[in-house]
Design a protein around this motif. Structure first.
Motif: not given
Ligand SMILES: O=C(O)CCC(=O)C(=O)O
Length: 329
Positions: A219-223, A237-240
Motif C-alpha cells: 500500500v505504501e509502495m503505490v501510495a 500504473r499498479i501493474i507497471e
C-alpha cells in the motif's frame, strides 16, 4: 486538471460523472458498484480468444445438514509457519478445507440465488451480498467456526466479527478484476480484516483465479498513484509499478476444496474468465472485534451501510449484521 474528462464512465450516476472527486458516497446498489469497479480493469493485453469449453463442474454426493455442520465446526489446524507466511505475505492458500460434496451443495444454492437475482447475465461480474439472513446453507458457511477460527488465527485476534458475505460469479467472457486492496474498499478502520475466498469449482488459469501480490507494505509502495474513478489508469500504473519493483505475484490455479485468505492490505487481481463455465466463489469478510467505521467513507466503500445499518463514521461496529463468529479460549 484531471487527465480524464468527467462523464467518461458509463457506470457512474450523473452526480458522480460530473466530478472527479471520489469522496462522495456511492449512490447505486452493490451490483452496480461491481459493474463500475470492473470497468476500471485494463484488458488490452488479454488476447481475444474463443472461450474454452470446459466440462460441467463434477457433481459430488452432498452432505446432509448434520454432516455439513460437523465439517464446518471442526478445527482446521494451522502451523506457525502458515500463520507467519500470511502475516508476511498478506495472503495464504490452503488446500482441502471444504469437501467436494459441500462445494457441490453450495454451487447449486448460489446458482439458484444468482439466477433469481438476475445477476448471472452476459459477461457480467455477478455479485450478491447479505444472503445469510435468509438462507440456511449460506449461513452455515458464513458462520462456520472452522473458517472464522482460521481468520482469527491468521490475523492474530481473539474475537472475529462478520462484515459481509459475497457471492462472486465471474461470467464467461468477463474481463480482469482490477488490482486493488480491500482496505480501500471496506470502511473499517483497522488492519485486522481478512476475506476468505472459497471457489465453488476448481479454477484453472484461464478461468481467472485470484492473484495475490506478496507483501504487507505494498500500500505504501503505490501510495503516490492516484485512484481514478473514470478509467483503467490506476490498474495500469499498479501493474507497471509492481513490474518495476519486481513484486512477486502468486496467481496459481485453485484445486477443488482449496481456499484463500487475503488481508485488507493485500493487493489482488484476477484474470478474465476465458472459459464457458461461470467462475463462482463465496467470499466472506471478517474483522477483529472493536473496530470502528472510518472517519470519511467514500464511493469506493460502496453501499456499506447495508452491512452495518445505522452506523455513522467513527462508530464501533457491533450491529446485529456483524455478529461475533469466533472467540478464542
Ligand atoms: O473475485 C474476484 O475476482 C475479486 C474478489 C475480490 O477482490 C475480493 O474478494 O476481495
Amino acid at each position: 486538471m484531471p487527465d480524464t474528462q468527467p462523464n467518461a464512465n458509463e457506470f457512474l450516476s450523473s452526480d458522480h460523472a460530473s466530478t472527479d472527486d471520489i469522496n462522495q458516497q456511492w449512490d447505486q446498489d452493490n451490483q452496480q458498484w461491481w459493474d463500475w469497479y470492473m470497468s476500471l480493469a485494463e484488458n488490452s493485453s488479454e488476447t481475444q480468444t474463443d472461450l474454452v469449453t470446459l466440462p460441467e463442474p463434477p457433481s459430488h454426493p452432498t452432505p446432509d445438514a448434520d454432516a455439513m455442520q460437523r465439517e464446518l465446526d471442526e478445527a482446521f489446524e494451522l502451523t506457525d509457519d502458515q500463520i507467519a507466511s500470511f502475516q508476511a505475505n498478506s495472503f495464504i492458500k490452503l488446500k482441502d478445507v471444504i469437501s467436494p460434496g459441500l462445494l457441490t451443495l453450495l454451487r447449486t444454492e448460489l446458482t439458484t440465488l444468482l439466477d433469481a437475482a438476475g445477476d448471472q447475465m452476459g459477461s457480467r461480474f455477478g455479485s450478491l451480498e447479505m444472503m445469510w439472513p435468509d438462507n440456511e446453507i449460506i449461513r452455515a458457511l458464513v458462520f462456520s467456526k472452522r473458517l472464522a477460527r482460521l481468520a482469527a488465527e491468521l490475523l492474530g485476534v481473539q474475537k472475529i466479527r462478520l462484515y459481509h458475505d459475497n457471492a462472486l460469479s465471474k461470467q464467461p467472457g468477463c474481463g480482469r478484476t482490477p488490482w486493488h486492496y480491500d482496505g480501500h474498499h471496506f470502511p473499517i478502520a483497522t488492519k485486522d480484516v481478512c476475506t476468505v475466498w472459497i471457489p465453488l469449482q476448481a479454477i484453472p488459469l484461464n478461468m481467472g483465479p485470484l492473484g495475490f501480490a506478496e507483501g504487507m507494505d505494498l500500500v505504501e509502495m503505490v501510495a503516490d498513484i492516484p485512484f481514478n474513478k473514470f478509467d483503467t489508469s490506476y490498474d495500469a500504473r499498479i501493474i507497471e509499478r509492481f513490474r518495476e519493483r519486481n513484486v512477486r505475484i502468486n496467481s496459481t490455479p485453485f484445486d477443488l476444496g482449496e481456499i484463500s485468505f487475503h488481508h485488507n492490505y493485500n493487493f489482488h487481481t484476477a484474470g478474465g474468465n476465458l472459459t464457458t463455465t461461470p467462475r463462482m466463489v463465496l467470499a466472506t469478510t471478517y474483522f477483529g472485534d472493536g473496530a470502528k467505521v472510518i472517519d470519511a467513507p467514500h464511493m469506493v466503500n460502496g453501499d456499506w451501510q447495508r452491512f452495518m445499518p445505522g452506523l455513522n463514521p467513527g462508530d464501533v461496529i457491533d450491529t446485529p449484521n456483524n455478529p461475533i463468529l469466533w472467540q478464542a479460549g
